[in-house]
Design a protein around this motif. Structure first.
Motif, PDB file in Angstrom:
ATOM      1  N   SER A  95      27.985  14.304   8.660  1.00 33.12           N
ATOM      2  CA  SER A  95      28.517  13.647   7.470  1.00 33.12           C
ATOM      3  C   SER A  95      29.677  14.449   6.869  1.00 33.12           C
ATOM      4  O   SER A  95      29.719  15.678   6.964  1.00 33.12           O
ATOM      5  N   HIS A  96      30.611  13.709   6.261  1.00 38.23           N
ATOM      6  CA  HIS A  96      31.758  14.368   5.635  1.00 38.23           C
ATOM      7  C   HIS A  96      32.340  13.453   4.564  1.00 38.23           C
ATOM      8  O   HIS A  96      32.439  12.240   4.747  1.00 38.23           O
ATOM      9  N   ARG A  97      32.738  14.072   3.451  1.00 42.47           N
ATOM     10  CA  ARG A  97      33.410  13.340   2.373  1.00 42.47           C
ATOM     11  C   ARG A  97      34.849  13.859   2.267  1.00 42.47           C
ATOM     12  O   ARG A  97      35.065  15.063   2.160  1.00 42.47           O
ATOM     13  N   PHE A  98      35.793  12.940   2.303  1.00 38.70           N
ATOM     14  CA  PHE A  98      37.202  13.324   2.148  1.00 38.70           C
ATOM     15  C   PHE A  98      37.515  13.479   0.664  1.00 38.70           C
ATOM     16  O   PHE A  98      37.069  12.692  -0.168  1.00 38.70           O
ATOM     17  N   SER A  99      38.299  14.502   0.375  1.00 37.76           N
ATOM     18  CA  SER A  99      38.537  14.873  -1.022  1.00 37.76           C
ATOM     19  C   SER A  99      39.593  14.015  -1.707  1.00 37.76           C
ATOM     20  O   SER A  99      39.669  13.994  -2.939  1.00 37.76           O
ATOM     21  N   SER A 100      40.441  13.314  -0.941  1.00 36.92           N
ATOM     22  CA  SER A 100      41.496  12.517  -1.571  1.00 36.92           C
ATOM     23  C   SER A 100      41.929  11.390  -0.651  1.00 36.92           C
ATOM     24  O   SER A 100      41.646  11.402   0.558  1.00 36.92           O
ATOM     25  N   ASN A 101      42.637  10.417  -1.253  1.00 34.22           N
ATOM     26  CA  ASN A 101      43.214   9.318  -0.498  1.00 34.22           C
ATOM     27  C   ASN A 101      44.643   9.650  -0.091  1.00 34.22           C
ATOM     28  O   ASN A 101      45.329  10.421  -0.757  1.00 34.22           O
ATOM     29  N   SER A 102      45.099   9.035   0.987  1.00 34.36           N
ATOM     30  CA  SER A 102      46.504   9.105   1.360  1.00 34.36           C
ATOM     31  C   SER A 102      47.234   7.931   0.713  1.00 34.36           C
ATOM     32  O   SER A 102      46.751   6.794   0.803  1.00 34.36           O
ATOM     33  N   PRO A 103      48.380   8.153   0.057  1.00 37.27           N
ATOM     34  CA  PRO A 103      49.116   7.040  -0.554  1.00 37.27           C
ATOM     35  C   PRO A 103      49.473   5.950   0.452  1.00 37.27           C
ATOM     36  O   PRO A 103      49.527   4.770   0.094  1.00 37.27           O
ATOM     37  N   ALA A 104      49.706   6.335   1.703  1.00 38.34           N
ATOM     38  CA  ALA A 104      50.053   5.368   2.743  1.00 38.34           C
ATOM     39  C   ALA A 104      48.850   5.042   3.630  1.00 38.34           C
ATOM     40  O   ALA A 104      49.012   4.389   4.664  1.00 38.34           O
ATOM     41  N   ARG A 105      47.649   5.541   3.231  1.00 44.76           N
ATOM     42  CA  ARG A 105      46.416   5.317   3.986  1.00 44.76           C
ATOM     43  C   ARG A 105      46.561   5.804   5.438  1.00 44.76           C
ATOM     44  O   ARG A 105      46.117   5.162   6.376  1.00 44.76           O
ATOM     45  N   ARG A 106      47.179   6.975   5.594  1.00 42.95           N
ATOM     46  CA  ARG A 106      47.377   7.549   6.912  1.00 42.95           C
ATOM     47  C   ARG A 106      46.216   8.455   7.297  1.00 42.95           C
ATOM     48  O   ARG A 106      45.679   9.196   6.472  1.00 42.95           O
ATOM     49  N   LEU A 107      45.839   8.393   8.565  1.00 45.85           N
ATOM     50  CA  LEU A 107      44.797   9.263   9.127  1.00 45.85           C
ATOM     51  C   LEU A 107      45.353   9.897  10.399  1.00 45.85           C
ATOM     52  O   LEU A 107      45.961   9.216  11.227  1.00 45.85           O
ATOM     53  N   PHE A 108      45.132  11.188  10.531  1.00 46.26           N
ATOM     54  CA  PHE A 108      45.601  11.915  11.704  1.00 46.26           C
ATOM     55  C   PHE A 108      44.410  12.540  12.424  1.00 46.26           C
ATOM     56  O   PHE A 108      43.400  12.887  11.797  1.00 46.26           O
ATOM     57  N   VAL A 109      44.549  12.682  13.719  1.00 47.80           N
ATOM     58  CA  VAL A 109      43.550  13.366  14.539  1.00 47.80           C
ATOM     59  C   VAL A 109      44.178  14.644  15.071  1.00 47.80           C
ATOM     60  O   VAL A 109      45.242  14.603  15.716  1.00 47.80           O
ATOM     61  N   VAL A 110      43.544  15.783  14.782  1.00 45.39           N
ATOM     62  CA  VAL A 110      44.062  17.081  15.214  1.00 45.39           C
ATOM     63  C   VAL A 110      43.106  17.721  16.203  1.00 45.39           C
ATOM     64  O   VAL A 110      41.890  17.475  16.168  1.00 45.39           O
ATOM     65  N   GLY A 111      43.662  18.550  17.078  1.00 46.13           N
ATOM     66  CA  GLY A 111      42.859  19.250  18.067  1.00 46.13           C
ATOM     67  C   GLY A 111      42.538  20.666  17.650  1.00 46.13           C
ATOM     68  O   GLY A 111      42.738  21.066  16.492  1.00 46.13           O
ATOM     69  N   GLU A 112      42.066  21.468  18.607  1.00 45.05           N
ATOM     70  CA  GLU A 112      41.744  22.862  18.337  1.00 45.05           C
ATOM     71  C   GLU A 112      43.021  23.662  18.093  1.00 45.05           C
ATOM     72  O   GLU A 112      44.095  23.297  18.581  1.00 45.05           O
ATOM     73  N   PRO A 113      42.926  24.756  17.351  1.00 44.09           N
ATOM     74  CA  PRO A 113      44.136  25.524  16.992  1.00 44.09           C
ATOM     75  C   PRO A 113      44.875  26.076  18.209  1.00 44.09           C
ATOM     76  O   PRO A 113      44.290  26.307  19.266  1.00 44.09           O
ATOM     77  N   VAL A 114      46.160  26.303  18.009  1.00 46.63           N
ATOM     78  CA  VAL A 114      47.015  26.955  18.995  1.00 46.63           C
ATOM     79  C   VAL A 114      47.741  28.089  18.278  1.00 46.63           C
ATOM     80  O   VAL A 114      48.191  27.928  17.138  1.00 46.63           O
ATOM     81  N   SER A 115      47.844  29.247  18.934  1.00 54.17           N
ATOM     82  CA  SER A 115      48.537  30.395  18.356  1.00 54.17           C
ATOM     83  C   SER A 115      49.513  30.986  19.360  1.00 54.17           C
ATOM     84  O   SER A 115      49.269  30.961  20.577  1.00 54.17           O
ATOM     85  N   ILE A 116      50.618  31.518  18.845  1.00 53.78           N
ATOM     86  CA  ILE A 116      51.559  32.315  19.620  1.00 53.78           C
ATOM     87  C   ILE A 116      51.601  33.690  18.972  1.00 53.78           C
ATOM     88  O   ILE A 116      51.898  33.810  17.785  1.00 53.78           O
ATOM     89  N   CYS A 117      51.273  34.733  19.744  1.00 54.98           N
ATOM     90  CA  CYS A 117      51.199  36.089  19.195  1.00 54.98           C
ATOM     91  C   CYS A 117      51.933  37.071  20.110  1.00 54.98           C
ATOM     92  O   CYS A 117      51.943  36.908  21.334  1.00 54.98           O
ATOM     93  N   GLN A 118      52.501  38.105  19.487  1.00 54.09           N
ATOM     94  CA  GLN A 118      53.129  39.179  20.238  1.00 54.09           C
ATOM     95  C   GLN A 118      52.146  40.326  20.426  1.00 54.09           C
ATOM     96  O   GLN A 118      51.398  40.683  19.515  1.00 54.09           O
ATOM     97  N   SER A 119      52.164  40.877  21.638  1.00 53.90           N
ATOM     98  CA  SER A 119      51.385  42.078  21.924  1.00 53.90           C
ATOM     99  C   SER A 119      52.241  42.971  22.815  1.00 53.90           C
ATOM    100  O   SER A 119      52.377  42.729  24.015  1.00 53.90           O
TER     101      SER A 119
END
Length: 258
Positions: free
Chosen positions: A157-181
């Motif tokens: 279960s999940h409750r969204f904290s706010s509405n989108s003015p354009a009622r847009r929904l996005f699907v995101v994946g797992e994080p990606v990082s670029i790092c220097q070593s």
């Protein structure tokens, strides 16, 4: 008695000396020409590498959810954007685990993806922590793209904290990082998002660039009323002998869609 012609010892020595001078000059000339060709080839290779690296970074950043991009100097991290649509109804009781949406043109994968609604006015950490209530849902368990309406079923279960003015929904994946070593630039993916940006992230890194010298500089300029958000990155590639460097500086404009 006939007179015989020939070379004297002095003449022979002079010829040998002159030939030695010509040979030395010729070898030096050929050596410098060859070294110049090798140096030019090395510079062109570094220039090509810099173009490939900056183009890969630019393409990936342009496909990021704009509010998720964050940096701590030596690392830059974002949530890749897998799909987008309009929602008809957010989660509601009693289960708070279904979202009614307009069907995706191409359904995104499930399991390691999450739904995002709006997210403006919240911190970047909230996008990674997936707080409840909050702009980012729990993991997506299933997508019924053929229903009327289409639905997204969340793993919990999940409750969204706010509405989108354009009622847009996005699907995101797992994080990606670029790092220097050290002299390497690594790409990390497939790890669990965390409120605090990891440095470096867990998991097996992929080499994005080698022969990096100095410190890679990542900067994120937030969006204003006059422009979208901008990501700046600068790095230097060093020649094998360490005598030359090629500096790469790039700006990437990030579209901000609420």
């Amino acid at each position: 008695m006939s007179r015989q012609s020939g070379y004297t010892l002095i003449e022979l020595i002079m010829v040998i000396v002159l030939l030695s001078i010509v040979a030395t000059v010729s070898v030096r000339f050929v050596g410098l020409s060859t070294q110049g060709a090798l140096d030019t080839s090395t510079r062109q290779l570094r220039a090509l590498q810099s173009v490939v690296i900056s183009e890969q970074l630019t393409r990936e950043l342009r496909e990021a959810f704009p509010l998720s991009i964050r940096t701590n100097g030596s690392c830059i991290e974002w949530l890749p954007l897998d799909a987008g649509t309009n929602y008809l109804r957010r989660t509601r009781g009693p289960g708070f685990d279904d979202i009614e949406i307009a069907a995706f043109a191409q359904p995104p994968p499930t399991g390691d993806t999450r739904a995002v609604i709006y997210g403006y006015g919240t911190s970047t950490a909230d996008l990674y922590a997936a707080s409840d209530p909050g702009p980012v849902s729990s993991e997506i368990a299933a997508i019924d793209n053929s229903g009327s309406p289409a639905t997204i079923t969340l793993a919990s279960s999940h409750r969204f904290s706010s509405n989108s003015p354009a009622r847009r929904l996005f699907v995101v994946g797992e994080p990606v990082s670029i790092c220097q070593s050290g002299r390497f630039l690594y790409r990390y993916s497939g790890y669990t998002p965390a409120a605090v940006q990891p440095e470096p992230p867990p998991g097996t890194p992929e080499v994005l660039a080698a022969s990096v010298t100095g410190t890679v500089d990542f900067r994120v300029l937030p969006a204003t009323l006059q422009r979208a958000a901008v990501v700046q990155f600068t790095f230097e590639l060093e020649s094998p002998d360490g005598e030359e460097t090629t500096t790469v500086s790039q700006e990437v404009q990030i579209r901000n869609v609420p």
